[in-house]
Write an enzyme that holds these catalytic residues in place. Structure first.
Site, PDB file in Angstrom:
ATOM      1  N   ILE A  14     -55.370  28.112   8.500  1.00 37.86           N
ATOM      2  CA  ILE A  14     -55.300  29.576   8.387  1.00 37.86           C
ATOM      3  C   ILE A  14     -55.299  30.217   9.780  1.00 37.86           C
ATOM      4  CG2 ILE A  14     -56.400  31.646   7.434  1.00 37.86           C
ATOM      5  CD1 ILE A  14     -57.573  29.821   5.220  1.00 37.86           C
ATOM      6  N   ASN A  93     -73.043  22.871  11.598  1.00 37.88           N
ATOM      7  CA  ASN A  93     -71.753  23.380  12.103  1.00 37.88           C
ATOM      8  C   ASN A  93     -71.464  24.801  11.595  1.00 37.88           C
ATOM      9  OD1 ASN A  93     -69.151  22.299  13.558  1.00 37.88           O
ATOM     10  ND2 ASN A  93     -68.399  23.404  11.782  1.00 37.88           N
ATOM     11  N   SER A 118     -65.588  32.563   1.467  1.00 38.04           N
ATOM     12  CA  SER A 118     -64.867  31.764   0.470  1.00 38.04           C
ATOM     13  C   SER A 118     -65.252  32.186  -0.940  1.00 38.04           C
ATOM     14  CB  SER A 118     -65.260  30.298   0.670  1.00 38.04           C
ATOM     15  OG  SER A 118     -64.833  29.525  -0.424  1.00 38.04           O
ATOM     16  N   TYR A 142     -71.496  23.587   0.911  1.00 41.04           N
ATOM     17  CA  TYR A 142     -70.408  24.313   1.593  1.00 41.04           C
ATOM     18  C   TYR A 142     -70.452  25.803   1.231  1.00 41.04           C
ATOM     19  CZ  TYR A 142     -65.764  26.269   2.326  1.00 41.04           C
ATOM     20  OH  TYR A 142     -64.726  27.113   2.671  1.00 41.04           O
ATOM     21  N   LYS A 146     -71.487  29.468   3.538  1.00 41.53           N
ATOM     22  CA  LYS A 146     -70.696  30.700   3.644  1.00 41.53           C
ATOM     23  C   LYS A 146     -71.542  31.919   3.259  1.00 41.53           C
ATOM     24  CE  LYS A 146     -66.881  28.883   5.004  1.00 41.53           C
ATOM     25  NZ  LYS A 146     -66.332  29.201   6.324  1.00 41.53           N
ATOM     26  N   PHE A 170     -59.535  32.880  -1.671  1.00 38.65           N
ATOM     27  CA  PHE A 170     -59.402  31.955  -2.794  1.00 38.65           C
ATOM     28  C   PHE A 170     -58.599  30.760  -2.240  1.00 38.65           C
ATOM     29  CE2 PHE A 170     -61.414  33.906  -6.544  1.00 38.65           C
ATOM     30  CZ  PHE A 170     -62.041  34.932  -5.852  1.00 38.65           C
ATOM     31  N   GLY A 284     -68.096  20.798 -13.401  1.00 40.54           N
ATOM     32  CA  GLY A 284     -68.237  22.017 -12.582  1.00 40.54           C
ATOM     33  C   GLY A 284     -66.945  22.781 -12.394  1.00 40.54           C
TER      34      GLY A 284
HETATM   35  N1  LIG Z   1     -57.972  26.961   3.049  1.00 40.51           N
HETATM   36  C1  LIG Z   1     -58.535  27.685   2.087  1.00 40.51           C
HETATM   37  O1  LIG Z   1     -57.972  27.877   1.012  1.00 40.51           O
HETATM   38  C2  LIG Z   1     -59.890  28.307   2.298  1.00 40.51           C
HETATM   39  C3  LIG Z   1     -60.532  28.897   1.199  1.00 40.51           C
HETATM   40  C4  LIG Z   1     -61.765  29.523   1.400  1.00 40.51           C
HETATM   41  C5  LIG Z   1     -62.321  29.571   2.670  1.00 40.51           C
HETATM   42  N2  LIG Z   1     -61.692  28.962   3.715  1.00 40.51           N
HETATM   43  C6  LIG Z   1     -62.317  29.039   5.055  1.00 40.51           C
HETATM   44  O2  LIG Z   1     -61.323  29.439   5.998  1.00 40.51           O
HETATM   45  C7  LIG Z   1     -61.556  28.842   7.260  1.00 40.51           C
HETATM   46  C8  LIG Z   1     -60.303  28.151   7.740  1.00 40.51           C
HETATM   47  O3  LIG Z   1     -59.955  27.153   6.779  1.00 40.51           O
HETATM   48  P1  LIG Z   1     -58.696  26.201   6.969  1.00 40.51           P
HETATM   49  O4  LIG Z   1     -58.202  25.846   5.627  1.00 40.51           O
HETATM   50  O5  LIG Z   1     -57.769  26.793   7.957  1.00 40.51           O
HETATM   51  O6  LIG Z   1     -59.422  24.912   7.556  1.00 40.51           O
HETATM   52  P2  LIG Z   1     -59.064  24.029   8.824  1.00 40.51           P
HETATM   53  O7  LIG Z   1     -59.925  22.828   8.753  1.00 40.51           O
HETATM   54  O8  LIG Z   1     -57.581  23.821   8.915  1.00 40.51           O
HETATM   55  O9  LIG Z   1     -59.513  24.971  10.037  1.00 40.51           O
HETATM   56  C9  LIG Z   1     -60.808  24.996  10.567  1.00 40.51           C
HETATM   57  C10 LIG Z   1     -60.678  24.916  12.075  1.00 40.51           C
HETATM   58  O10 LIG Z   1     -61.975  25.021  12.655  1.00 40.51           O
HETATM   59  C11 LIG Z   1     -62.090  24.057  13.691  1.00 40.51           C
HETATM   60  N3  LIG Z   1     -63.520  23.775  13.867  1.00 40.51           N
HETATM   61  C12 LIG Z   1     -64.399  23.300  12.947  1.00 40.51           C
HETATM   62  N4  LIG Z   1     -65.630  23.194  13.492  1.00 40.51           N
HETATM   63  C13 LIG Z   1     -65.521  23.620  14.782  1.00 40.51           C
HETATM   64  C14 LIG Z   1     -66.426  23.730  15.862  1.00 40.51           C
HETATM   65  N5  LIG Z   1     -67.721  23.391  15.717  1.00 40.51           N
HETATM   66  N6  LIG Z   1     -65.984  24.234  17.049  1.00 40.51           N
HETATM   67  C15 LIG Z   1     -64.682  24.591  17.184  1.00 40.51           C
HETATM   68  N7  LIG Z   1     -63.764  24.482  16.209  1.00 40.51           N
HETATM   69  C16 LIG Z   1     -64.187  24.001  15.024  1.00 40.51           C
HETATM   70  C17 LIG Z   1     -61.271  22.870  13.196  1.00 40.51           C
HETATM   71  O11 LIG Z   1     -60.862  21.989  14.213  1.00 40.51           O
HETATM   72  C18 LIG Z   1     -60.083  23.591  12.537  1.00 40.51           C
HETATM   73  O12 LIG Z   1     -59.047  23.823  13.473  1.00 40.51           O
HETATM   74  C19 LIG Z   1     -62.766  27.929   7.070  1.00 40.51           C
HETATM   75  O13 LIG Z   1     -63.900  28.633   7.498  1.00 40.51           O
HETATM   76  C20 LIG Z   1     -62.822  27.716   5.563  1.00 40.51           C
HETATM   77  O14 LIG Z   1     -64.135  27.473   5.128  1.00 40.51           O
HETATM   78  C21 LIG Z   1     -60.501  28.331   3.558  1.00 40.51           C
END
Ligand SMILES: NC(=O)c1ccc[n+]([C@@H]2O[C@H](COP(=O)([O-])OP(=O)(O)OC[C@H]3O[C@@H](n4cnc5c(N)ncnc54)[C@H](O)[C@@H]3O)[C@@H](O)[C@H]2O)c1
Length: 324
Positions: A14, A93, A118, A142, A146, A170, A284
Site C-alpha cells: 500500500i 514492532n 484495519s 494483529y 491496531k 478492508f 472464526g
Molecule cells: N493489505 C491490506 O489489505 C491491509 C488491510 C488492513 C490493514 N493493512 C495495514 O496496512 C499497512 C500496509 O500493509 P501492506 O499490505 O502494504 O503490507 P506490506 O507488508 O506490503 O507493507 C508493510 C511495510 O512496512 C515495512 N515495515 C514493517 N516493519 C517495519 C519496521 N519496523 N521498520 C520499517 N519498516 C517496516 C515492511 O518492510 C513493508 O514495506 C500495514 O500496517 C497493514 O497492517 C493492510
C-alpha cells in the site's frame, strides 16, 4: 509551498502506491522502510531511507534533516496467523516501535499522522456491513496491535495535540494502473494476490467454506483498489492540515465479492484456469464482511475511481505479469 511527507513502510504494497499518489499531487516524500516485507524497487518516487522506525536515533536524524509536514505510518507486521504464534514480535514492532515514532514526532513538533489501521479491529462482525461505530473487539494479536495504536493516538491528541487519522482498510487489492509499481511480495495474505500467484506458480487455491449463507455459498469480502486507498490518505491528510482532531474512517469498496466471483474474474482477465480446491470453513471466518465506508465519502469527499472487481484484478495482474 510543497509539503514534505515521511512515509513509514512506504516500500510495502500500500505504501508504494501512497508514495506514487502523493508525488503525482506534487508532495515531496521521504520513505523509511526496513524492507522486512517491502522492496526497494517498489519505491518509484521520493528519497528512500532503509531502516527501522523503532530506531530513535535514526528518527532524530531524519526529523532534524527534514521539516516534515506529516507522517503516514503504514509499517507493520501483518500476518494474522504469525501474530497468534508470536505475539511478542507483533506488539514490539506494531505497538512499541510506534510509540517511539510518535514520541519522536512530538519532540520534533510534527503534529499530523495518518495511521494504517484495519478492519481486523472489529473482530467477529455483528452485521454484514460494518460501520466505524461497530464494537471494536479484535480476535487476534494483529488486530489488537491496531486497536492499541488507535487508542494511543486518541491519548496523544488529548495530551500533546497530535492530530491523527486512522484509516481502517478492508482488503486492499489491485495495483498501479500504469504498471509502474511491480509486485515483489514473497508471501501473500489476501485472496486476490493468492489466486493470481497460484496461476504463476501453478498451485491450487483452497476455497475455505462453500456452504455459507451467501448467494454462491462462498465467503463474501470487501476488496478496495489500492489507488483508491492511496487517494484517501491524501484527503485525510488535507483534512488534518485544516482541522485539529483524531478521526477514524473505514476504507472499503462498500460492496462485497465472493471467493467464486474473484476466481471467475481472475480467469476472465488472465485467460487461465484457477485450480480451486473446495475446503472446510476456517474457524472464526464470517460469511460476509463488507465496509460501510459512507463516513469517508461524506467527511473526506472520498470517491472510488476503481470500484469494479475486474479493474482491481486487472491492475493486480499487471503488477505480476510485468514483474521480473
Ligand atoms: N493489505 C491490506 O489489505 C491491509 C488491510 C488492513 C490493514 N493493512 C495495514 O496496512 C499497512 C500496509 O500493509 P501492506 O499490505 O502494504 O503490507 P506490506 O507488508 O506490503 O507493507 C508493510 C511495510 O512496512 C515495512 N515495515 C514493517 N516493519 C517495519 C519496521 N519496523 N521498520 C520499517 N519498516 C517496516 C515492511 O518492510 C513493508 O514495506 C500495514 O500496517 C497493514 O497492517 C493492510
Amino acid at each position: 509551498m510543497t509539503k514534505k511527507i515521511l512515509i513509514v513502510g512506504g516500500a510495502g504494497f500500500i505504501g508504494s502506491h501512497v508514495n506514487k499518489a502523493l508525488n503525482q499531487k506534487d508532495f515531496e516524500t521521504v520513505i523509511l522502510d526496513n524492507l522486512s516485507t517491502g522492496a526497494k524497487e517498489s519505491v518509484v518516487r521520493g528519497e528512500f531511507v532503509e531502516g527501522n522506525f523503532g530506531d530513535r536515533s535514526l528518527l532524530d536524524r531524519l526529523f532534524s534533516r527534514h521539516n516534515f509536514d506529516a507522517v503516514i505510518h503504514l509499517a507493520a507486521l501483518t500476518d494474522v496467523g504469525e501474530s497468534v504464534r508470536n505475539p511478542a514480535r507483533y506488539y514490539k514492532n506494531n505497538v512499541a516501535d510506534t510509540l517511539t515514532l510518535l514520541d519522536a514526532m512530538v519532540d520534533h513538533k510534527v503534529d499530523i499522522i495518518i495511521f494504517s489501521s484495519s478492519a481486523a479491529i472489529y473482530g467477529a462482525p455483528l452485521s454484514n456491513y460494518v460501520k466505524e461505530s461497530h464494537p471494536a473487539e479484535p480476535i487476534n494479536p494483529y488486530g489488537r496491535t491496531k486497536l492499541m495504536v488507535e487508542k494511543i493516538l486518541d491519548d496523544y491528541h488529548a495530551a500533546y495535540g497530535l492530530k491523527s487519522c486512522s484509516l481502517r482498510y478492508f482488503n486492499a487489492a489491485g495495483g498501479d494502473p500504469q504498471g509502474e509499481i511491480k509486485n515483489f511480495k514473497k508471501k501473500e495474505n489476501n485472496l486476490i494476490p493468492i489466486v493470481l500467484r497460484s496461476l504463476i506458480d501453478k498451485t491450487g487455491v483452497p476455497i475455505f467454506g462453500t456452504d455459507y449463507s451467501t448467494p454462491d455459498g462462498t465467503g463474501v469480502r470487501d476488496y478496495v483498489h489500492v489507488m483508491d486507498v492511496a487517494d484517501a490518505h491524501i484527503l485525510a491528510m488535507e483534512k488534518l492540515f485544516n482541522e485539529p482532531g483524531t478521526f477514524c474512517y473505514n476504507l472499503g469498496n462498500g460492496r462485497g465479492y465472493s471467493v467464486l466471483e474473484v476466481i471467475r474474474a481472475a480467469e476472465k482477465i488472465t485467460g487461465l484456469k484457477v485450480d480451486a480446491v473446495k475446503s472446510a470453513r476456517r474457524p472464526g471466518d464470517p460469511a460476509t464482511l463488507v465496509a460501510d465506508a459512507s463516513r469517508a465519502e461524506k467527511e473526506l469527499g472520498w470517491n472510488r475511481q476503481y470500484p469494479s472487481l475486474e479493474s482491481i484484478v486487472e491492475h493486480a495482474w499487471l503488477s505480476y505479469s510485468t514483474a521480473d
